[in-house]
Scaffold this motif. Structure first.
Motif, short mmCIF file in Angstrom:
data_model
loop_
_atom_site.label_atom_id
_atom_site.label_comp_id
_atom_site.label_asym_id
_atom_site.label_seq_id
_atom_site.Cartn_x
_atom_site.Cartn_y
_atom_site.Cartn_z
N TRP A 162 0.70 -1.07 0.08
CA TRP A 162 0.06 -0.23 0.10
C TRP A 162 0.86 1.27 0.10
CZ3 TRP A 162 -4.36 -2.00 -1.27
CH2 TRP A 162 -4.95 -3.17 -0.66
N GLY A 163 2.10 1.17 0.24
CA GLY A 163 2.99 2.30 0.37
C GLY A 163 3.23 2.56 -1.31
N HIS A 164 3.96 3.96 -1.23
CA HIS A 164 4.11 4.74 -2.57
C HIS A 164 5.35 4.06 -3.19
CE1 HIS A 164 6.34 7.05 0.46
NE2 HIS A 164 7.06 7.40 -0.57
N ASP A 165 6.17 3.53 -2.75
CA ASP A 165 7.39 2.79 -3.13
C ASP A 165 7.55 1.49 -2.90
OD1 ASP A 165 9.73 3.42 -4.65
OD2 ASP A 165 10.84 3.70 -3.04
N PHE A 166 6.77 0.56 -3.10
CA PHE A 166 6.91 -0.84 -2.78
C PHE A 166 8.01 -1.59 -3.32
CE2 PHE A 166 5.40 -5.33 -3.86
CZ PHE A 166 5.76 -5.68 -2.71
N ALA A 318 9.18 21.53 -6.57
CA ALA A 318 8.02 21.92 -7.64
C ALA A 318 7.61 20.50 -8.29
CB ALA A 318 8.48 23.04 -8.56
N HIS A 319 6.28 20.30 -8.48
CA HIS A 319 5.74 19.27 -9.43
C HIS A 319 5.00 19.90 -10.52
CE1 HIS A 319 6.11 16.88 -5.39
NE2 HIS A 319 6.01 16.05 -6.35
N LEU A 320 5.58 19.53 -11.58
CA LEU A 320 5.02 20.11 -12.85
C LEU A 320 3.94 18.88 -13.27
CD1 LEU A 320 7.53 21.48 -15.52
CD2 LEU A 320 5.48 22.64 -14.06
N ASP A 321 3.90 17.72 -12.69
CA ASP A 321 2.75 16.80 -13.07
C ASP A 321 2.29 16.22 -11.50
OD1 ASP A 321 2.85 16.75 -15.89
OD2 ASP A 321 4.83 15.95 -15.51
N MET A 322 0.98 15.81 -11.59
CA MET A 322 0.44 15.40 -10.21
C MET A 322 0.99 14.06 -9.79
SD MET A 322 -3.60 15.72 -9.27
CE MET A 322 -4.09 14.30 -9.85
N PRO A 323 1.41 13.94 -8.77
CA PRO A 323 1.81 12.71 -8.28
C PRO A 323 0.60 11.79 -8.07
CG PRO A 323 2.90 14.25 -6.79
CD PRO A 323 1.79 15.07 -7.47
N LYS A 324 1.03 10.39 -7.75
CA LYS A 324 -0.15 9.32 -7.74
C LYS A 324 -0.97 9.46 -6.61
CE LYS A 324 2.74 6.05 -10.12
NZ LYS A 324 3.49 4.67 -10.23
N ASN A 325 -0.37 9.97 -5.37
CA ASN A 325 -0.95 9.94 -4.09
C ASN A 325 -0.37 10.88 -3.14
OD1 ASN A 325 1.40 8.62 -2.94
ND2 ASN A 325 0.67 6.72 -3.90
N ILE A 326 -1.09 11.17 -2.04
CA ILE A 326 -0.54 12.04 -1.06
C ILE A 326 0.67 11.55 -0.28
CG2 ILE A 326 -1.13 13.24 1.39
CD1 ILE A 326 -3.85 13.62 0.46
N ARG A 358 -5.72 8.31 -13.61
CA ARG A 358 -6.73 7.43 -13.58
C ARG A 358 -6.86 6.08 -14.38
NH1 ARG A 358 -11.16 7.47 -9.88
NH2 ARG A 358 -12.55 5.73 -10.56
N ARG A 359 -6.16 6.71 -15.92
CA ARG A 359 -5.81 5.47 -16.72
C ARG A 359 -5.08 4.27 -16.37
NH1 ARG A 359 -3.87 8.46 -20.93
NH2 ARG A 359 -1.67 7.75 -20.37
N MET A 360 -3.95 4.97 -15.63
CA MET A 360 -2.79 4.03 -15.52
C MET A 360 -3.46 2.90 -14.38
SD MET A 360 0.91 6.03 -15.09
CE MET A 360 0.48 7.37 -14.52
N ILE A 361 -4.13 3.44 -13.38
CA ILE A 361 -4.72 2.42 -12.35
C ILE A 361 -5.80 1.59 -13.11
CG2 ILE A 361 -6.35 2.54 -10.39
CD1 ILE A 361 -5.35 5.26 -9.57
N ASP A 362 -6.68 2.07 -13.96
CA ASP A 362 -7.72 1.31 -14.59
C ASP A 362 -6.83 0.16 -15.40
OD1 ASP A 362 -9.54 2.58 -13.44
OD2 ASP A 362 -10.13 3.95 -15.24
N GLU A 363 -5.84 0.60 -16.18
CA GLU A 363 -5.07 -0.28 -17.15
C GLU A 363 -4.11 -1.23 -16.37
OE1 GLU A 363 -3.30 2.15 -19.84
OE2 GLU A 363 -5.20 2.56 -21.01
N SER A 364 -4.04 -1.04 -15.11
CA SER A 364 -3.08 -1.84 -14.25
C SER A 364 -3.41 -3.33 -14.14
CB SER A 364 -2.82 -1.32 -12.82
OG SER A 364 -2.52 -2.32 -12.04
N LEU A 378 -5.86 8.60 -4.95
CA LEU A 378 -5.89 9.62 -6.05
C LEU A 378 -6.82 10.57 -5.68
CD1 LEU A 378 -4.82 10.89 -8.80
CD2 LEU A 378 -6.44 9.15 -9.90
N ASP A 379 -7.89 10.25 -5.18
CA ASP A 379 -9.05 11.17 -4.64
C ASP A 379 -8.70 12.19 -3.66
OD1 ASP A 379 -10.54 9.99 -6.76
OD2 ASP A 379 -11.79 8.79 -5.43
N ALA A 380 -7.87 11.49 -2.82
CA ALA A 380 -7.58 12.13 -1.76
C ALA A 380 -6.61 13.29 -1.99
CB ALA A 380 -6.96 11.35 -0.59
#
Length: 631
Positions: A162-166, A318-326, A358-364, A378-380
């Motif tokens: 469940w971590g962001h860097d498994f 700075a983030h120019l693209d949104m990360p996957k999670n908080i 969202r696409r990366m999650i759905d296609e996983s 992602l919603d959070a």
């Protein structure tokens, strides 16, 4: 064998803190952690980046080694961190080594022999090496002689799916508990929500460990999140206005974007370097070394860069693209301001970010339960981006921490608190967007992308709208009062909440889902922030590269103090080059500034300055006094 632990006193641990590391007091929960682990207790330590996690295992390691209990094994996946921490321990007079792929076979053998002789206080190694049969045999030999003092598992969130860097190799570390009974173990991480914490405890069998959970608040970091409108130019304005000459990290999702953004910054006179896995390993190493050893470098990178980077004076992330999670966002922004001085976390986000994630999650290929957890994360994050209340309150609430005294609390160090945004009700716009998607599907049996759907709703007679006869739809022009920016914000929310699906195989076209019904019926409210334009520049335009001459001290210094501070930094840079170490390993900026302010004339005058331990006093005192007097 089970080592019999002597009682290691609080006085002994304080003496190590002051003598070795040059600090007069522990910070936050450090003392409780150090005392617990030094006397044989297991621990789970959650402490924010820059909170002083390293001392939580380094001081017990020194104390237990002095008590005759042998070597502490520090498990880390990060070669850069191993190198820097071992270098810093050497500077402090502590016997430390690492075993990793950068060593030759002969070098590794010599370290193993020193390990068996008891010459090493802290040994750093990657999880893959630790679970290797040959290395386990070495540990067996130490264990039989009661010479294994401690296991410190750093970046422990890597053990959790469940971590962001498994990292699957972390799962094999259960062998430490099973094979070396009685050796205290501590797991440390800067980022873990409740789900990840529970997984760490279960996977590493730390059910009986004492948990030390620090505040996740980083009050020195100012959080700003903006909607993307020419994102690179927004970033450029942010750096030029707020961070001329400062070290920073810019995260991008793709390798190509990393290189394009780095070049744009260079063209604007900013000292920027690219970093991603597609670059030659030697180039990556050179760029990383320059970032660590030189001042004012901006690293433009994929998220492969930064984990384990101890550089304390990064003034912005700075983030120019949104990360996957908080968790990822918090971990990455936490690389700014590790020295406790003011720092900034800036992020640009847009509709395409939400679509892509969202696409990366759905296609996983993952199972539905895991996908659902990722969607929730992602919603959070989107909730944080779209929030109209205090961002810090939202961020800390995600980690189960309450900030302030209830609704309406303002931290006064995020964009929402400093510039409260206006709010508008996007429910009507959301229903009209969903109705348009439905009517397009009904009339032509086809799906279309976001731009086309918005054109219909806003009544734009583009060639595509006319060609498909979509001017005849009942919703054509029904949302003429909404701007494209407003509708994109509504679509972000609808996609994030699952009320609109994006079909990646059909050119990112939009379609309705089961969740669409609740919005269409008016059962779900869609509240959004008004778009806030980027404020006008406070500074006049500056010539390219002007920031390289700026001297910024972490504390207020008069003119002579600034001269001394600049001279000390120049001297430190020379010493760091000679020792092949980052400058901050020699002395932190705050230590140099304190020296510059005090203007010491004798050895006694240097006593008590934070960050100057006994070994550094012996090694550098005369040179420091010389530089101060010359300055």
């Amino acid at each position: 064998m089970i080592a019999i632990d002597p009682s290691i006193s609080s006085h002994t641990l304080h003496a190590i803190l002051e003598e070795v590391f040059g600090y007069a007091q522990f910070r936050g929960p450090q003392q409780a952690i150090v005392e617990h682990v030094a006397n044989g207790g297991d621990a789970l330590v959650l402490m924010p980046t820059g909170g002083g996690k390293s001392l939580c295992y380094q001081i017990p390691a020194i104390a237990r080694q002095r008590a005759g209990l042998g070597v502490a094994l520090v498990i880390s996946p990060l070669i850069a961190l191993m190198h820097d921490q071992v270098g810093a321990l050497h500077e402090a007079g502590v016997s430390a080594e690492f075993l990793n792929s950068t060593l030759s076979g002969e070098e590794a053998y010599q370290i193993e022999q020193r390990l068996l002789r008891g010459d090493i206080t802290c040994l750093y190694a990657a999880p893959e090496r630790v679970t290797n049969p040959r290395f386990l045999a070495l540990l067996d030999s130490l264990y039989e002689r009661n010479q294994l003092s401690l296991f410190a598992i750093d970046e422990a969130h890597c053990v959790s799916q469940w971590g962001h860097d498994f990292r699957p190799e972390y799962r094999a570390l259960t062998v430490l508990h099973e094979r070396y009974v009685g050796v205290p173990r501590m797991a440390l991480t800067a980022t873990a929500d409740d789900l990840t914490r529970a997984d760490i405890v279960e996977r590493l069998q730390l059910q009986d460990a004492e948990a030390f959970v620090s505040s996740f608040d980083r009050p020195n970091i100012r959080y700003t999140i903006v909607e993307k409108r020419e994102a690179v130019q927004q970033l450029l304005r942010f750096i030029e206005r707020e961070h001329e000459g400062d070290a920073g990290i810019v995260y991008c999702q793709s390798r190509k974007k990393v290189e394009d953004v780095a070049q744009t910054l260079v063209d604007a006179g900013i000292r920027a370097l690219p970093y991603h896995a597609g670059l030659d390993s030697k180039v990556r190493q050179v760029h990383q070394n320059r970032f660590l050893r030189e001042e004012g470098i901006v690293m433009v990178a994929t998220i492969a860069f930064g984990m384990g980077i101890d550089k304390p004076d990064v003034r912005f992330v700075a983030h120019l693209d949104m990360p996957k999670n908080i968790e990822g966002y918090y971990q990455e922004t936490g690389r700014a301001g590790r020295d406790g001085l003011p720092a900034y976390a800036w992020m640009g986000y847009g509709l395409q970010d939400v679509v892509n994630q969202r696409r990366m999650i759905d296609e996983s290929p993952a199972g539905e339960e895991f996908k659902q957890a990722l969607r929730g994360k992602l919603d959070a994050l989107l909730g944080l981006a779209e929030a109209t209340d205090c961002r810090r309150v939202r961020l800390l609430a995600y980690f189960g921490e309450q900030l302030g005294d209830g609704p309406g609390y303002r931290c006064q160090n995020c964009d929402n608190c400093l510039n409260p945004p206006d709010i508008w009700d996007g429910t009507d716009a959301a229903r009209k967007l969903l109705s348009t998607i439905y009517r397009i599907q009904q009339s032509s049996g086809m799906s279309f992308g976001a731009g086309h759907v918005m054109d219909i709703l806003r009544g734009k007679t583009t060639e595509k709208v006319t060609q498909h006869g979509h001017t005849a739809l009942s919703t054509f022009g029904l949302g003429a009062e909404f701007t494209e920016i407003q509708l994109r914000g509504v679509l972000r929310q609808l996609i994030a909440m699952g009320a609109v699906a994006v079909d990646a195989e059909a050119f990112n076209t939009l379609r309705l889902t089961e969740q669409s019904r609740a919005v269409l019926r008016g059962e779900v409210q869609v509240q959004l922030r008004e778009s806030v334009s980027t404020p006008a520049s406070r500074n006049k335009s500056k010539r390219p590269g002007a920031g390289s001459a700026v001297v910024k001290a972490p504390i207020a210094l008069d003119g002579e103090g600034l001269v001394r501070y600049a001279a000390l930094k120049a001297w430190r840079a020379e010493v760091a080059r000679e020792h092949n170490l980052p400058a901050y390993v020699i002395f932190h900026d705050a230590t140099l500034a304190a020296i510059a302010k005090r203007a010491p004339q004798t050895l006694d005058d240097l006593q008590g300055i934070s960050g100057i331990g006994a070994k550094k006093l012996e090694a550098y005192a005369q040179e420091v006094l010389r530089v101060v007097n010359q300055g």
